[in-house]
Design a protein around this motif. Sequence first.
Motif, PDB file in Angstrom:
ATOM      1  N   PRO A 133       0.840  -1.210   0.000  1.00 62.20           N
ATOM      2  CA  PRO A 133       0.000   0.000   0.000  1.00 62.20           C
ATOM      3  C   PRO A 133       0.872   1.255   0.000  1.00 62.20           C
ATOM      4  CG  PRO A 133       0.270  -0.764   2.243  1.00 62.20           C
ATOM      5  CD  PRO A 133       1.092  -1.697   1.376  1.00 62.20           C
ATOM      6  N   ILE A 134       0.334   2.351  -0.521  1.00 59.84           N
ATOM      7  CA  ILE A 134       1.043   3.627  -0.426  1.00 59.84           C
ATOM      8  C   ILE A 134       0.920   4.157   0.998  1.00 59.84           C
ATOM      9  CG2 ILE A 134       1.260   5.967  -1.316  1.00 59.84           C
ATOM     10  CD1 ILE A 134       1.946   3.741  -3.318  1.00 59.84           C
ATOM     11  N   PHE A 135      -0.288   4.100   1.542  1.00 56.43           N
ATOM     12  CA  PHE A 135      -0.544   4.463   2.936  1.00 56.43           C
ATOM     13  C   PHE A 135      -1.358   3.348   3.582  1.00 56.43           C
ATOM     14  CE2 PHE A 135      -0.540   8.474   0.433  1.00 56.43           C
ATOM     15  CZ  PHE A 135       0.614   9.033   0.971  1.00 56.43           C
ATOM     16  N   LYS A 136      -1.368   3.312   4.883  1.00 62.67           N
ATOM     17  CA  LYS A 136      -2.160   2.311   5.598  1.00 62.67           C
ATOM     18  C   LYS A 136      -3.633   2.503   5.282  1.00 62.67           C
ATOM     19  CE  LYS A 136       0.922   1.485   9.526  1.00 62.67           C
ATOM     20  NZ  LYS A 136       1.061   1.525  11.004  1.00 62.67           N
ATOM     21  N   THR A 137      -4.354   1.405   5.185  1.00 58.58           N
ATOM     22  CA  THR A 137      -5.766   1.470   4.846  1.00 58.58           C
ATOM     23  C   THR A 137      -6.553   0.373   5.539  1.00 58.58           C
ATOM     24  OG1 THR A 137      -7.354   1.199   3.034  1.00 58.58           O
ATOM     25  CG2 THR A 137      -5.216   0.171   2.743  1.00 58.58           C
ATOM     26  N   PRO A 138      -7.752   0.664   6.031  1.00 67.72           N
ATOM     27  CA  PRO A 138      -8.566  -0.354   6.692  1.00 67.72           C
ATOM     28  C   PRO A 138      -9.149  -1.382   5.733  1.00 67.72           C
ATOM     29  CG  PRO A 138      -9.779   1.710   6.527  1.00 67.72           C
ATOM     30  CD  PRO A 138      -8.372   1.992   6.102  1.00 67.72           C
ATOM     31  N   THR A 139      -9.149  -1.123   4.416  1.00 72.24           N
ATOM     32  CA  THR A 139      -9.743  -2.066   3.474  1.00 72.24           C
ATOM     33  C   THR A 139      -8.785  -3.176   3.062  1.00 72.24           C
ATOM     34  OG1 THR A 139      -9.109  -0.767   1.526  1.00 72.24           O
ATOM     35  CG2 THR A 139     -11.260  -0.292   2.524  1.00 72.24           C
ATOM     36  N   LYS A 142       7.452  -0.076 -16.042  1.00 70.95           N
ATOM     37  CA  LYS A 142       6.080  -0.586 -15.965  1.00 70.95           C
ATOM     38  C   LYS A 142       5.143   0.498 -15.416  1.00 70.95           C
ATOM     39  CE  LYS A 142       7.117  -5.060 -16.743  1.00 70.95           C
ATOM     40  NZ  LYS A 142       6.581  -5.885 -17.843  1.00 70.95           N
ATOM     41  N   PRO A 143       3.899   0.542 -15.898  1.00 68.46           N
ATOM     42  CA  PRO A 143       2.927   1.464 -15.302  1.00 68.46           C
ATOM     43  C   PRO A 143       2.728   1.163 -13.817  1.00 68.46           C
ATOM     44  CG  PRO A 143       2.112   0.568 -17.377  1.00 68.46           C
ATOM     45  CD  PRO A 143       3.338  -0.209 -17.033  1.00 68.46           C
ATOM     46  N   LEU A 144       2.670   2.212 -13.009  1.00 66.66           N
ATOM     47  CA  LEU A 144       2.512   2.075 -11.563  1.00 66.66           C
ATOM     48  C   LEU A 144       1.130   2.558 -11.134  1.00 66.66           C
ATOM     49  CD1 LEU A 144       5.973   3.503 -10.389  1.00 66.66           C
ATOM     50  CD2 LEU A 144       5.369   1.101 -10.793  1.00 66.66           C
ATOM     51  N   ILE A 145       0.399   1.684 -10.441  1.00 65.07           N
ATOM     52  CA  ILE A 145      -0.913   2.035  -9.906  1.00 65.07           C
ATOM     53  C   ILE A 145      -0.777   2.159  -8.399  1.00 65.07           C
ATOM     54  CG2 ILE A 145      -3.288   1.279  -9.546  1.00 65.07           C
ATOM     55  CD1 ILE A 145      -1.335   0.089 -12.563  1.00 65.07           C
ATOM     56  N   ALA A 146      -0.987   3.352  -7.891  1.00 65.91           N
ATOM     57  CA  ALA A 146      -0.868   3.599  -6.448  1.00 65.91           C
ATOM     58  C   ALA A 146      -2.168   3.216  -5.759  1.00 65.91           C
ATOM     59  CB  ALA A 146      -0.546   5.063  -6.189  1.00 65.91           C
ATOM     60  N   ILE A 147      -2.078   2.337  -4.754  1.00 63.67           N
ATOM     61  CA  ILE A 147      -3.267   1.912  -4.020  1.00 63.67           C
ATOM     62  C   ILE A 147      -2.953   1.821  -2.535  1.00 63.67           C
ATOM     63  CG2 ILE A 147      -2.756  -0.545  -4.442  1.00 63.67           C
ATOM     64  CD1 ILE A 147      -5.845  -0.977  -4.510  1.00 63.67           C
ATOM     65  N   GLY A 148      -3.956   2.118  -1.729  1.00 62.70           N
ATOM     66  CA  GLY A 148      -3.788   2.031  -0.288  1.00 62.70           C
ATOM     67  C   GLY A 148      -3.901   3.387   0.372  1.00 62.70           C
ATOM     68  N   GLY A 149      -5.094   3.674   0.890  1.00 62.80           N
ATOM     69  CA  GLY A 149      -5.305   4.950   1.569  1.00 62.80           C
ATOM     70  C   GLY A 149      -5.365   6.136   0.641  1.00 62.80           C
ATOM     71  N   MET A 150      -5.670   5.909  -0.626  1.00 64.16           N
ATOM     72  CA  MET A 150      -5.684   7.006  -1.588  1.00 64.16           C
ATOM     73  C   MET A 150      -7.008   7.769  -1.526  1.00 64.16           C
ATOM     74  SD  MET A 150      -2.711   6.479  -2.631  1.00 64.16           S
ATOM     75  CE  MET A 150      -2.739   7.960  -3.629  1.00 64.16           C
ATOM     76  N   ASN A 151      -6.901   9.098  -1.503  1.00 61.42           N
ATOM     77  CA  ASN A 151      -8.095   9.951  -1.438  1.00 61.42           C
ATOM     78  C   ASN A 151      -7.729  11.342  -1.949  1.00 61.42           C
ATOM     79  OD1 ASN A 151      -6.950  11.453   0.839  1.00 61.42           O
ATOM     80  ND2 ASN A 151      -7.451   9.646   2.062  1.00 61.42           N
ATOM     81  N   ARG A 152      -8.653  12.276  -1.815  1.00 61.12           N
ATOM     82  CA  ARG A 152      -8.432  13.614  -2.381  1.00 61.12           C
ATOM     83  C   ARG A 152      -7.285  14.369  -1.705  1.00 61.12           C
ATOM     84  NH1 ARG A 152     -13.788  17.030  -0.825  1.00 61.12           N
ATOM     85  NH2 ARG A 152     -14.914  15.168  -1.469  1.00 61.12           N
ATOM     86  N   THR A 153      -6.871  13.952  -0.510  1.00 62.89           N
ATOM     87  CA  THR A 153      -5.784  14.658   0.177  1.00 62.89           C
ATOM     88  C   THR A 153      -4.400  14.251  -0.308  1.00 62.89           C
ATOM     89  OG1 THR A 153      -5.529  13.058   1.989  1.00 62.89           O
ATOM     90  CG2 THR A 153      -7.210  14.767   2.255  1.00 62.89           C
ATOM     91  N   ASN A 154      -4.286  13.082  -0.944  1.00 61.85           N
ATOM     92  CA  ASN A 154      -2.960  12.607  -1.333  1.00 61.85           C
ATOM     93  C   ASN A 154      -2.864  12.136  -2.788  1.00 61.85           C
ATOM     94  OD1 ASN A 154      -4.165   9.999  -1.282  1.00 61.85           O
ATOM     95  ND2 ASN A 154      -3.654   9.768   0.886  1.00 61.85           N
ATOM     96  N   ALA A 155      -3.976  12.127  -3.517  1.00 60.62           N
ATOM     97  CA  ALA A 155      -3.978  11.614  -4.888  1.00 60.62           C
ATOM     98  C   ALA A 155      -3.046  12.405  -5.803  1.00 60.62           C
ATOM     99  CB  ALA A 155      -5.396  11.621  -5.452  1.00 60.62           C
TER     100      ALA A 155
END
Length: 210
Positions: free
Chosen positions: A134-140, A162-175
């Motif tokens: 994950p990029i950031f900790k996430t409850p999911t 390679k294309p990088l997909i950032a996942i984990g705690g992603m939202n409008r504050t850090n996208a």
Amino acid sequence: MPIHPEFPYPLYLVISKNDCKELNWLKVAEEAILGGVDIIQLREKDISYQDYLAKSIALKKLTDKYQIPLIINDSASISNEIDCWGVHVGLSDVQPIEIASQYGHKMHIGWSLEYLNQLNNEQIVATHHLGVSPIFKTPTKTNTVTPWGIQGIENLKEKTQKPLIAIGGMNRTNAKESFNAGANSIAVVSAICGSTDPRKEAQILKELLK
């Protein structure tokens, strides 16, 4: 961040029924598409194969309607059966080389990148894009290792094409920060699935990625 020619999908939605608390999950998917989501991954755990297939078929009808690529988590057989754009697998799933050997070039293969040394793994040859998790900790997603953080994205960008997909705690504050650091796509779960207005949330996120 320039759009990657092999993955021109900046806003990536990972969806499951359980993550969509306020609204029907298919309605959330449609509203998210209308708000600007470029690609969708269905990620269901602890359900039967037949139930997973049924959900995949229902979502595929929707994504086909809007010409949005659909990725199936963990199940290459379902992705193949209903002709999806791709499949996404983690380290504990069937690995990319085995998927490629069985299905050839029928689907794009995403692989969860949890450790830097995976870039030297033989599986990388059969991998089309990487889910940096994950990029950031996430409850999911609780079964992951140390978060990469923004610096981790920057480091990876120097080491792989390679294309990088950032996942984990992603939202409008850090996208936007993650995108600017080198992520080619921002994968969101709770930010959209947990919203009472998925279309609006998708619009806000998409605007940040322009």
